[in-house]
Design a protein around this motif. Sequence first.
Motif, PDB file in Angstrom:
ATOM      1  N   VAL A 199      55.637  21.922   1.816  1.00 38.43           N
ATOM      2  CA  VAL A 199      55.451  22.047   2.825  1.00 38.43           C
ATOM      3  C   VAL A 199      55.985  22.289   4.070  1.00 38.43           C
ATOM      4  O   VAL A 199      55.289  22.391   5.075  1.00 38.43           O
ATOM      5  CB  VAL A 199      55.406  20.076   3.242  1.00 38.43           C
ATOM      6  N   GLY A 200      57.228  22.664   4.258  1.00 39.94           N
ATOM      7  CA  GLY A 200      57.458  22.701   5.668  1.00 39.94           C
ATOM      8  C   GLY A 200      57.517  24.084   5.471  1.00 39.94           C
ATOM      9  O   GLY A 200      57.188  25.045   6.142  1.00 39.94           O
ATOM     10  N   ASN A 201      57.191  24.967   4.612  1.00 40.34           N
ATOM     11  CA  ASN A 201      57.002  26.750   4.248  1.00 40.34           C
ATOM     12  C   ASN A 201      55.554  26.336   5.277  1.00 40.34           C
ATOM     13  O   ASN A 201      55.212  27.618   6.025  1.00 40.34           O
ATOM     14  CB  ASN A 201      57.617  27.106   3.204  1.00 40.34           C
ATOM     15  N   LEU A 202      55.007  25.823   4.239  1.00 38.60           N
ATOM     16  CA  LEU A 202      53.308  26.183   5.187  1.00 38.60           C
ATOM     17  C   LEU A 202      53.521  25.584   6.477  1.00 38.60           C
ATOM     18  O   LEU A 202      52.399  26.124   7.336  1.00 38.60           O
ATOM     19  CB  LEU A 202      52.411  24.615   4.042  1.00 38.60           C
ATOM     20  N   THR A 203      53.819  24.464   7.082  1.00 39.11           N
ATOM     21  CA  THR A 203      53.237  23.944   8.539  1.00 39.11           C
ATOM     22  C   THR A 203      53.931  25.143   9.297  1.00 39.11           C
ATOM     23  O   THR A 203      53.563  25.698  10.007  1.00 39.11           O
ATOM     24  CB  THR A 203      54.571  22.811   8.480  1.00 39.11           C
ATOM     25  N   ALA A 204      55.549  25.710   8.705  1.00 36.10           N
ATOM     26  CA  ALA A 204      55.795  26.477   9.254  1.00 36.10           C
ATOM     27  C   ALA A 204      54.777  28.434   9.364  1.00 36.10           C
ATOM     28  O   ALA A 204      54.659  28.908  11.081  1.00 36.10           O
ATOM     29  CB  ALA A 204      56.993  27.707   8.502  1.00 36.10           C
ATOM     30  N   ILE A 205      54.223  28.236   7.836  1.00 36.40           N
ATOM     31  CA  ILE A 205      52.556  29.250   8.754  1.00 36.40           C
ATOM     32  C   ILE A 205      52.033  28.963   9.315  1.00 36.40           C
ATOM     33  O   ILE A 205      51.451  30.737  10.277  1.00 36.40           O
ATOM     34  CB  ILE A 205      52.363  29.744   7.390  1.00 36.40           C
ATOM     35  N   LEU A 206      51.416  27.776   9.583  1.00 41.26           N
ATOM     36  CA  LEU A 206      50.392  27.017  10.342  1.00 41.26           C
ATOM     37  C   LEU A 206      51.319  27.431  11.754  1.00 41.26           C
ATOM     38  O   LEU A 206      50.281  27.616  13.193  1.00 41.26           O
ATOM     39  CB  LEU A 206      50.056  25.566  10.421  1.00 41.26           C
ATOM     40  N   LEU A 207      52.200  27.147  11.899  1.00 41.82           N
ATOM     41  CA  LEU A 207      52.868  27.118  13.783  1.00 41.82           C
ATOM     42  C   LEU A 207      52.669  29.044  14.000  1.00 41.82           C
ATOM     43  O   LEU A 207      52.351  28.989  15.323  1.00 41.82           O
ATOM     44  CB  LEU A 207      54.385  26.939  14.029  1.00 41.82           C
ATOM     45  N   ALA A 208      53.781  29.987  13.122  1.00 35.81           N
ATOM     46  CA  ALA A 208      53.221  31.154  13.255  1.00 35.81           C
ATOM     47  C   ALA A 208      51.795  31.571  13.358  1.00 35.81           C
ATOM     48  O   ALA A 208      52.013  32.372  14.887  1.00 35.81           O
ATOM     49  CB  ALA A 208      54.189  31.785  11.805  1.00 35.81           C
ATOM     50  N   SER A 377      62.885  27.680   7.877  1.00 34.49           N
ATOM     51  CA  SER A 377      62.968  26.326   7.192  1.00 34.49           C
ATOM     52  C   SER A 377      61.161  27.119   6.523  1.00 34.49           C
ATOM     53  O   SER A 377      60.946  26.562   5.662  1.00 34.49           O
ATOM     54  CB  SER A 377      61.044  25.435   8.064  1.00 34.49           C
ATOM     55  N   GLY A 378      61.900  28.245   6.001  1.00 37.12           N
ATOM     56  CA  GLY A 378      60.528  29.538   5.382  1.00 37.12           C
ATOM     57  C   GLY A 378      61.244  29.315   3.551  1.00 37.12           C
ATOM     58  O   GLY A 378      62.288  28.838   3.216  1.00 37.12           O
ATOM     59  N   MET A 379      59.978  29.276   2.752  1.00 35.14           N
ATOM     60  CA  MET A 379      60.803  29.338   1.570  1.00 35.14           C
ATOM     61  C   MET A 379      60.833  30.808   0.976  1.00 35.14           C
ATOM     62  O   MET A 379      60.620  31.401   0.305  1.00 35.14           O
ATOM     63  CB  MET A 379      59.415  29.289   0.676  1.00 35.14           C
ATOM     64  N   GLY A 380      62.397  31.409   1.635  1.00 35.94           N
ATOM     65  CA  GLY A 380      63.293  32.375   1.260  1.00 35.94           C
ATOM     66  C   GLY A 380      62.125  33.525   1.752  1.00 35.94           C
ATOM     67  O   GLY A 380      61.643  33.552   2.618  1.00 35.94           O
ATOM     68  N   GLY A 381      62.191  34.750   0.996  1.00 38.61           N
ATOM     69  CA  GLY A 381      62.285  36.606   1.064  1.00 38.61           C
ATOM     70  C   GLY A 381      60.389  36.040   1.654  1.00 38.61           C
ATOM     71  O   GLY A 381      59.800  36.534   2.655  1.00 38.61           O
ATOM     72  N   ALA A 382      59.225  35.378   0.475  1.00 34.92           N
ATOM     73  CA  ALA A 382      58.238  35.524   0.712  1.00 34.92           C
ATOM     74  C   ALA A 382      58.403  34.315   1.686  1.00 34.92           C
ATOM     75  O   ALA A 382      57.182  34.742   2.066  1.00 34.92           O
ATOM     76  CB  ALA A 382      57.559  34.921  -0.839  1.00 34.92           C
ATOM     77  N   GLY A 383      58.675  33.102   1.739  1.00 37.61           N
ATOM     78  CA  GLY A 383      58.322  32.223   3.002  1.00 37.61           C
ATOM     79  C   GLY A 383      58.014  33.275   4.349  1.00 37.61           C
ATOM     80  O   GLY A 383      57.345  33.502   5.210  1.00 37.61           O
ATOM     81  N   ASP A 384      59.904  34.067   4.741  1.00 33.06           N
ATOM     82  CA  ASP A 384      59.377  35.466   5.786  1.00 33.06           C
ATOM     83  C   ASP A 384      58.523  36.302   5.983  1.00 33.06           C
ATOM     84  O   ASP A 384      57.633  35.781   6.919  1.00 33.06           O
ATOM     85  CB  ASP A 384      60.863  35.263   5.327  1.00 33.06           C
ATOM     86  N   ILE A 385      58.569  36.489   4.829  1.00 35.04           N
ATOM     87  CA  ILE A 385      56.949  37.536   4.475  1.00 35.04           C
ATOM     88  C   ILE A 385      55.401  36.893   5.554  1.00 35.04           C
ATOM     89  O   ILE A 385      54.792  36.641   6.436  1.00 35.04           O
ATOM     90  CB  ILE A 385      56.275  38.273   3.380  1.00 35.04           C
ATOM     91  N   ALA A 386      55.068  35.325   4.849  1.00 35.66           N
ATOM     92  CA  ALA A 386      54.006  34.743   4.902  1.00 35.66           C
ATOM     93  C   ALA A 386      54.540  34.192   6.558  1.00 35.66           C
ATOM     94  O   ALA A 386      53.517  34.230   7.609  1.00 35.66           O
ATOM     95  CB  ALA A 386      53.994  34.031   4.415  1.00 35.66           C
ATOM     96  N   ILE A 387      55.191  33.593   7.299  1.00 38.35           N
ATOM     97  CA  ILE A 387      54.975  33.545   8.119  1.00 38.35           C
ATOM     98  C   ILE A 387      55.030  34.091   9.459  1.00 38.35           C
ATOM     99  O   ILE A 387      54.296  34.078  10.281  1.00 38.35           O
ATOM    100  CB  ILE A 387      56.871  32.558   8.354  1.00 38.35           C
TER     101      ILE A 387
END
Length: 424
Positions: A199-208, A377-387
């Motif tokens: 959920v933290g990763n998803l929220t960070a993506i939406l904020l991005a 608050s991203g989900m690792g490397g994949a989270g960084d890429i998505a954000i």
Amino acid sequence: MDLDIGIVPLPVFVTLAALIAVLTATDHITGELAVVIGIMTVFAFALAEIGKRLPLVRSIGGAAIFVTIVPSYLAYQGLIPGAAVKAIGGFFSDTKVLSLFIAFVIVGSILSMDRSVLIRGFAKIFVPLLAGSVVALAVGTAVGTATGLGLKHTVFFVVVPIMAGGVGEGAIPLTIGYASIVSVTQGELLARVLPAVFVGNLTAILLAGLLSYLGRGRPDLTGNGRLDAGAGPDLLDAAEEPGRGAAVSVQQVAAAGVTAVTLYLAGVLAHSLLDWPAPVVMLALAVLLKLLHGVTPRLQQGSRFVYEFCLAAMAFPMLFTFSATQTPWETLVKGFSPAPLVTCAATVCAMAGTGFVVSRWVKLHPIEGALVTGTHSGMGGAGDIAILTAADRMRLMPFAQIATRIGGGITVTLALVAAHSVGL
């Protein structure tokens, strides 16, 4: 043969899946290493491919989410053959292969980073990252406590996992440390923290996405991928990574692998003698080695190969096996109730918002500063890429990696020290 399912050529994947099916039907599934690798490969990369292709889900790290959550449900429903679950579960428990994977990922990621980016980049983003983390901790804890989650549960199982640096590099080492403190299995603990990570990763993506939209309307707030607000060269303009793109020898890879094993064993010894968390000791030693010029270009190249190989070939099978054999589905579902969801959203918003405000004070572009802080608050490397993809700011990846890896490592270290002191 050039069309892949994950890392496996399609004809090979189909053949492998058919062989596993026949072995299952004829009751010939054993704990032999080749059989275990086949089972993990088929299920893990099939689920990853599904996650990559589903609308919406693919934009928020769908592959990692699918491989981390769905196997727990499949095992719970009996949709993975019991013999297969037993085989991979026995291998996973007996060999402690997860510990080796964590060693390769953590040590490889640190040693492969450019030293100038590691030092100067961390110095650049330290203030907004620290401020964002402190405010996020305060806001998240307040919201979680107010919604009835309890102080300790909010801090250790919601807020800290969000900032731990993902699943493989954050949540798993964190729960390994937790398991050494309380009489609860690591799988049970991981199931408690995973929803907060997702959920933290998803929220960070939406904020991005919202920050990118804001930048188009307010160009004075963004550098369009440039972090420094000054007129001089940006940090990334001068950063060099020795050996990038050069051929890597087998000897370099072997040297990096043995270095990772050595640092891991040092962590194991520290845990045995001093009761310090092994992953934290290993991370600290890797950073120290990097800062003291102990990593030559050849070792840096080998470490990069080890890190990238682990992410490409081992990450999904490890996540699948852990989910299918160690993560209870019922515990996982409980984590997606309204109170944790609200707490996660408040934590990430507080972090990115603080990064936005503080970046102005240290002469960084506010939107870029908020994005880098948000990747904590991203989900690792994949989270960084998505954000960063959601914000169209992939140029910030080195800074995001610092926030995720170093920031996550510091978070895990402090959290385990606090957990040892106050209990869970």
